[in-house]
Design a protein around this motif. Sequence first.
Motif, PDB file in Angstrom:
ATOM      1  N   UNK A  10      42.430  46.386  40.310  1.00 12.33           N
ATOM      2  CA  UNK A  10      41.811  46.063  41.596  1.00 12.33           C
ATOM      3  C   UNK A  10      40.471  45.337  41.463  1.00 12.33           C
ATOM      4  N   UNK A  11      40.148  44.877  40.244  1.00 12.90           N
ATOM      5  CA  UNK A  11      38.953  44.040  40.077  1.00 12.90           C
ATOM      6  C   UNK A  11      39.116  42.761  40.887  1.00 12.90           C
ATOM      7  N   UNK A  12      38.003  42.149  41.287  1.00 13.73           N
ATOM      8  CA  UNK A  12      38.108  40.904  42.057  1.00 13.73           C
ATOM      9  C   UNK A  12      38.900  39.812  41.347  1.00 13.73           C
ATOM     10  N   UNK A  13      38.796  39.742  40.023  1.00 13.17           N
ATOM     11  CA  UNK A  13      39.493  38.720  39.241  1.00 13.17           C
ATOM     12  C   UNK A  13      40.280  39.393  38.124  1.00 13.17           C
ATOM     13  N   UNK A  14      41.414  40.060  38.445  1.00 11.06           N
ATOM     14  CA  UNK A  14      42.109  40.819  37.406  1.00 11.06           C
ATOM     15  C   UNK A  14      42.747  39.912  36.370  1.00 11.06           C
ATOM     16  N   UNK A  15      42.781  40.416  35.143  1.00 10.86           N
ATOM     17  CA  UNK A  15      43.518  39.729  34.087  1.00 10.86           C
ATOM     18  C   UNK A  15      45.004  39.906  34.373  1.00 10.86           C
ATOM     19  N   UNK A  16      45.839  38.988  33.898  1.00  8.00           N
ATOM     20  CA  UNK A  16      47.281  39.217  34.030  1.00  8.00           C
ATOM     21  C   UNK A  16      47.646  40.542  33.362  1.00  8.00           C
ATOM     22  N   UNK A  17      48.585  41.238  33.949  1.00  8.42           N
ATOM     23  CA  UNK A  17      48.989  42.533  33.406  1.00  8.42           C
ATOM     24  C   UNK A  17      49.833  42.352  32.153  1.00  8.42           C
ATOM     25  N   UNK A  18      49.690  43.299  31.238  1.00  7.53           N
ATOM     26  CA  UNK A  18      50.604  43.332  30.099  1.00  7.53           C
ATOM     27  C   UNK A  18      51.987  43.665  30.653  1.00  7.53           C
ATOM     28  N   UNK A  19      53.016  43.457  29.847  1.00  9.96           N
ATOM     29  CA  UNK A  19      54.374  43.755  30.299  1.00  9.96           C
ATOM     30  C   UNK A  19      54.520  45.232  30.686  1.00  9.96           C
ATOM     31  N   UNK A  20      53.961  46.124  29.879  1.00 16.49           N
ATOM     32  CA  UNK A  20      54.055  47.562  30.180  1.00 16.49           C
ATOM     33  C   UNK A  20      53.320  47.919  31.464  1.00 16.49           C
ATOM     34  N   UNK A  21      52.120  47.348  31.657  1.00 20.42           N
ATOM     35  CA  UNK A  21      51.360  47.636  32.873  1.00 20.42           C
ATOM     36  C   UNK A  21      52.054  47.078  34.112  1.00 20.42           C
ATOM     37  N   UNK A  22      52.648  45.898  33.981  1.00 22.15           N
ATOM     38  CA  UNK A  22      53.386  45.317  35.108  1.00 22.15           C
ATOM     39  C   UNK A  22      54.567  46.207  35.474  1.00 22.15           C
ATOM     40  N   UNK A  23      55.292  46.699  34.492  1.00 20.49           N
ATOM     41  CA  UNK A  23      56.411  47.616  34.755  1.00 20.49           C
ATOM     42  C   UNK A  23      55.932  48.833  35.537  1.00 20.49           C
ATOM     43  N   UNK A  24      54.821  49.391  35.089  1.00 20.97           N
ATOM     44  CA  UNK A  24      54.293  50.591  35.720  1.00 20.97           C
ATOM     45  C   UNK A  24      53.854  50.307  37.156  1.00 20.97           C
ATOM     46  N   UNK A  25      53.125  49.227  37.364  1.00 20.04           N
ATOM     47  CA  UNK A  25      52.638  48.897  38.715  1.00 20.04           C
ATOM     48  C   UNK A  25      53.800  48.604  39.659  1.00 20.04           C
ATOM     49  N   UNK A  26      54.761  47.828  39.204  1.00 19.70           N
ATOM     50  CA  UNK A  26      55.888  47.482  40.058  1.00 19.70           C
ATOM     51  C   UNK A  26      56.758  48.705  40.339  1.00 19.70           C
ATOM     52  N   UNK A  80      48.070  50.683  50.384  1.00 20.92           N
ATOM     53  CA  UNK A  80      49.144  49.742  50.043  1.00 20.92           C
ATOM     54  C   UNK A  80      48.662  48.296  50.042  1.00 20.92           C
ATOM     55  N   UNK A  81      47.805  47.941  50.986  1.00 17.31           N
ATOM     56  CA  UNK A  81      47.339  46.553  51.070  1.00 17.31           C
ATOM     57  C   UNK A  81      46.597  46.167  49.794  1.00 17.31           C
ATOM     58  N   UNK A  82      45.629  46.964  49.379  1.00 16.29           N
ATOM     59  CA  UNK A  82      44.861  46.621  48.167  1.00 16.29           C
ATOM     60  C   UNK A  82      45.726  46.690  46.917  1.00 16.29           C
ATOM     61  N   UNK A  83      46.566  47.705  46.832  1.00 20.32           N
ATOM     62  CA  UNK A  83      47.428  47.876  45.661  1.00 20.32           C
ATOM     63  C   UNK A  83      48.381  46.696  45.521  1.00 20.32           C
ATOM     64  N   UNK A  84      49.010  46.303  46.617  1.00 20.08           N
ATOM     65  CA  UNK A  84      49.980  45.210  46.590  1.00 20.08           C
ATOM     66  C   UNK A  84      49.300  43.874  46.315  1.00 20.08           C
ATOM     67  N   UNK A  85      48.156  43.646  46.919  1.00 20.70           N
ATOM     68  CA  UNK A  85      47.436  42.388  46.662  1.00 20.70           C
ATOM     69  C   UNK A  85      47.007  42.299  45.209  1.00 20.70           C
ATOM     70  N   UNK A  86      46.636  43.435  44.640  1.00 24.41           N
ATOM     71  CA  UNK A  86      46.258  43.439  43.226  1.00 24.41           C
ATOM     72  C   UNK A  86      47.456  43.062  42.355  1.00 24.41           C
ATOM     73  N   UNK A  87      48.625  43.587  42.694  1.00 23.66           N
ATOM     74  CA  UNK A  87      49.840  43.239  41.947  1.00 23.66           C
ATOM     75  C   UNK A  87      50.123  41.747  42.095  1.00 23.66           C
ATOM     76  N   UNK A  88      49.953  41.232  43.316  1.00 20.76           N
ATOM     77  CA  UNK A  88      50.202  39.801  43.560  1.00 20.76           C
ATOM     78  C   UNK A  88      49.336  38.934  42.648  1.00 20.76           C
ATOM     79  N   UNK A  89      48.093  39.322  42.487  1.00 16.81           N
ATOM     80  CA  UNK A  89      47.172  38.524  41.678  1.00 16.81           C
ATOM     81  C   UNK A  89      47.476  38.603  40.186  1.00 16.81           C
ATOM     82  N   UNK A  90      48.224  39.632  39.765  1.00 15.78           N
ATOM     83  CA  UNK A  90      48.415  39.849  38.342  1.00 15.78           C
ATOM     84  C   UNK A  90      49.853  39.634  37.849  1.00 15.78           C
ATOM     85  N   UNK A  91      50.781  39.349  38.782  1.00 14.22           N
ATOM     86  CA  UNK A  91      52.197  39.253  38.412  1.00 14.22           C
ATOM     87  C   UNK A  91      52.752  37.916  38.913  1.00 14.22           C
TER      88      UNK A  91
END
Length: 145
Positions: A10-26, A80-91
Amino acid sequence: MFRDFLSRLTRPDPDPLTEDDARLALSALLVRIARSDNDYAQAERDRIDRVTATRYGLSPFEATALRGRAETLESEAPDTVRFTRAIKDAVPYEERRAVVEAAWSVVLADGERAKEEDALLRLVANLLGVNDRDSALARQKAARG
């Protein structure tokens, strides 16, 4: 562990997620959608396990373990809004579109299309930046099987 993950996500400029982190977030997003009607049915949990096993090449045990971690993350995640937007920025978009399809399959898994799940999924698709056409196609594909 999850607090650090969420603060990175949820940082303003998140780094792309690793594959494992993306799996977990999604996966956590799928859990949130399934829980939205206050009836987290076994059929929905089973569908989440099948989706993650298929998408990520996991064994049934690994898929269940991932869902367990996702359930914990979902309960600690921000709104949900912040969580989903964070995923959008990183995936990447294609991953997000595929998640919308998976989410529709979870919503439809228990044989009911609860209005709470439907409304949340439409919001999530929008927040993920998945256009209405792709979301409708994902819903149709999920309904077919």
